[in-house]
Design a protein around this motif. Structure first.
Motif, PDB file in Angstrom:
ATOM      1  N   SER A  23      64.911  -7.157  25.002  1.00  0.00           N
ATOM      2  CA  SER A  23      64.271  -7.449  23.718  1.00  0.00           C
ATOM      3  C   SER A  23      62.896  -6.800  23.649  1.00  0.00           C
ATOM      4  CB  SER A  23      64.152  -8.955  23.525  1.00  0.00           C
ATOM      5  OG  SER A  23      63.331  -9.493  24.535  1.00  0.00           O
ATOM      6  N   GLY A  24      62.411  -6.260  24.774  1.00  0.00           N
ATOM      7  CA  GLY A  24      61.122  -5.572  24.791  1.00  0.00           C
ATOM      8  C   GLY A  24      59.940  -6.486  24.998  1.00  0.00           C
ATOM      9  N   LEU A  25      60.183  -7.763  25.336  1.00  0.00           N
ATOM     10  CA  LEU A  25      59.060  -8.693  25.442  1.00  0.00           C
ATOM     11  C   LEU A  25      58.181  -8.470  26.664  1.00  0.00           C
ATOM     12  CD1 LEU A  25      60.437 -10.283  23.107  1.00  0.00           C
ATOM     13  CD2 LEU A  25      59.436 -12.292  24.171  1.00  0.00           C
ATOM     14  N   ASN A  26      58.634  -7.609  27.587  1.00  0.00           N
ATOM     15  CA  ASN A  26      57.775  -7.323  28.735  1.00  0.00           C
ATOM     16  C   ASN A  26      56.886  -6.109  28.473  1.00  0.00           C
ATOM     17  OD1 ASN A  26      59.818  -5.520  28.668  1.00  0.00           O
ATOM     18  ND2 ASN A  26      60.399  -5.689  30.811  1.00  0.00           N
ATOM     19  N   ARG A  27      56.854  -5.664  27.221  1.00  0.00           N
ATOM     20  CA  ARG A  27      56.031  -4.497  26.893  1.00  0.00           C
ATOM     21  C   ARG A  27      54.789  -4.905  26.125  1.00  0.00           C
ATOM     22  NH1 ARG A  27      61.492  -1.020  26.271  1.00  0.00           N
ATOM     23  NH2 ARG A  27      62.317  -2.552  27.680  1.00  0.00           N
ATOM     24  N   TYR A  28      53.672  -4.285  26.449  1.00  0.00           N
ATOM     25  CA  TYR A  28      52.404  -4.652  25.814  1.00  0.00           C
ATOM     26  C   TYR A  28      52.486  -4.568  24.307  1.00  0.00           C
ATOM     27  CZ  TYR A  28      47.792  -4.154  23.853  1.00  0.00           C
ATOM     28  OH  TYR A  28      46.703  -4.294  23.049  1.00  0.00           O
ATOM     29  N   TYR A  29      53.033  -3.462  23.765  1.00  0.00           N
ATOM     30  CA  TYR A  29      52.949  -3.252  22.322  1.00  0.00           C
ATOM     31  C   TYR A  29      53.770  -4.248  21.526  1.00  0.00           C
ATOM     32  CZ  TYR A  29      57.459  -0.747  22.367  1.00  0.00           C
ATOM     33  OH  TYR A  29      58.786  -0.417  22.493  1.00  0.00           O
ATOM     34  N   LYS A  30      54.837  -4.781  22.137  1.00  0.00           N
ATOM     35  CA  LYS A  30      55.651  -5.771  21.410  1.00  0.00           C
ATOM     36  C   LYS A  30      54.858  -7.062  21.193  1.00  0.00           C
ATOM     37  CE  LYS A  30      59.802  -3.834  20.939  1.00  0.00           C
ATOM     38  NZ  LYS A  30      60.435  -3.637  19.640  1.00  0.00           N
ATOM     39  N   ILE A  31      54.194  -7.525  22.256  1.00  0.00           N
ATOM     40  CA  ILE A  31      53.410  -8.760  22.147  1.00  0.00           C
ATOM     41  C   ILE A  31      52.188  -8.520  21.262  1.00  0.00           C
ATOM     42  CG2 ILE A  31      52.140 -10.517  23.440  1.00  0.00           C
ATOM     43  CD1 ILE A  31      54.966 -10.652  24.242  1.00  0.00           C
ATOM     44  N   ALA A  32      51.533  -7.352  21.457  1.00  0.00           N
ATOM     45  CA  ALA A  32      50.324  -7.074  20.677  1.00  0.00           C
ATOM     46  C   ALA A  32      50.650  -6.990  19.189  1.00  0.00           C
ATOM     47  CB  ALA A  32      49.687  -5.767  21.161  1.00  0.00           C
ATOM     48  N   ASN A  33      51.793  -6.385  18.851  1.00  0.00           N
ATOM     49  CA  ASN A  33      52.074  -6.128  17.435  1.00  0.00           C
ATOM     50  C   ASN A  33      52.636  -7.323  16.695  1.00  0.00           C
ATOM     51  OD1 ASN A  33      51.097  -3.615  17.734  1.00  0.00           O
ATOM     52  ND2 ASN A  33      53.064  -2.568  17.758  1.00  0.00           N
TER      53      ASN A  33
END
Lengths: 95, 180
Positions: A23-33
């Motif tokens: 789901s991409g939740l371990n990526r900075y930009y997903k949480i930041a955005n």
């Protein structure tokens, strides 16, 4: 805690880690955005997970298979203040 | 079979599809282990496991021996689940062929805040401390309170989630302004 418990924990953790990455939740930009409302993957992931979980958990409860575990106590001030502090850290770190 | 391999090798799934998997993880955790997954408690658990022997004979510091007995009985279920999370995410990137070592997030962070490693590490470290303080006060994190509580329809989760988004949005607005 038994060996079975540990194995179940490892297997479920593995599946958890797998869907977190997919789901991409371990990526900075997903949480930041998600906090900038430009990429709602975090919300879509968490809300659909909660929907499936709610239906499944309450179905099992009415079938008498499970008891709801000790849910975190509802303490108005603590839950709200904790959430407000948590949000700052989550947006900064992107975890 | 080819279709399954193709899906497993994908970098990202639709968040809803991954979310169904997330819901199933919580259902099975409650079913087979009578527990709900949480992660922030693992830090308390590790601190207790390390801290208890260190302070066992200290007459002044009784925190681990008296105040926190439930989490000092060795590594708990949550700890092993967090190990599993690491392995599962690692397997996912390896199979997708996306594994690489990097000191800072390449997407977005580098464009907005530059390539300085110390800046990212400092922000992540401070942010991590704030996260754990908030989780400690609220009684859980996104997994152990928001998801586990929300699935069990606990009011605590629905008090916690709006707070995250309120201050999270304000924080991002302050540090991003009109950039990116």
């Amino acid at each position: 805690m038994t060996t079975t418990d540990i194995l179940v924990a490892l297997v479920l953790g593995f599946a958890f880690g797998w869907v977190l990455d997919k789901s991409g939740l371990n990526r900075y930009y997903k949480i930041a955005n998600v906090f900038r409302f430009t990429d709602l993957a975090v919300l879509r992931f968490m809300m659909s997970g909660m929907l499936v979980g709610m239906v499944g958990v309450y179905t099992l409860k009415y079938l008498g298979v499970v008891d709801l575990t000790a849910v975190t106590a509802t303490v108005l001030a603590a839950n709200i203040v904790g959430g407000l502090i948590f949000g700052v850290g989550m947006a900064l770190a992107g975890f | 079979m080819n279709w399954i391999m193709k899906q497993l090798r994908k970098d990202l799934w639709s968040p809803e599809v991954a979310g169904i998997g997330l819901g199933l993880v919580y259902i099975f955790a409650l079913w087979f282990s009578h527990r709900m997954p949480g992660t922030s408690g693992t830090f308390f658990n590790i601190a207790a496991v390390v801290g208890k022997p260190l302070t066992a004979n200290d007459p002044i510091n009784q925190f681990f021996s008296v105040s926190y007995p439930p989490i000092t009985q060795g590594l708990n279920w949550q700890f092993y689940m967090v190990v599993g999370i690491f392995l599962g995410a690692l397997a996912s990137v390896l199979i997708a062929g996306k594994f690489k070592w990097t000191l800072i997030p390449i997407e977005q962070w580098k464009d907005v805040f530059g390539g300085a490693v110390w800046k990212r590490w400092l922000v992540a470290f401070v942010g991590g401390i704030i996260i754990e303080i908030g989780a400690g006060i609220a009684g859980g994190c996104t997994s152990g309170l928001a998801l586990a509580g929300g699935i069990q329809l606990s009011p605590a989760a629905f008090l916690f989630i709006p707070g995250i988004f309120l201050t999270g949005a304000i924080t991002q607005w302050l540090i991003y302004r009109n950039r990116y």
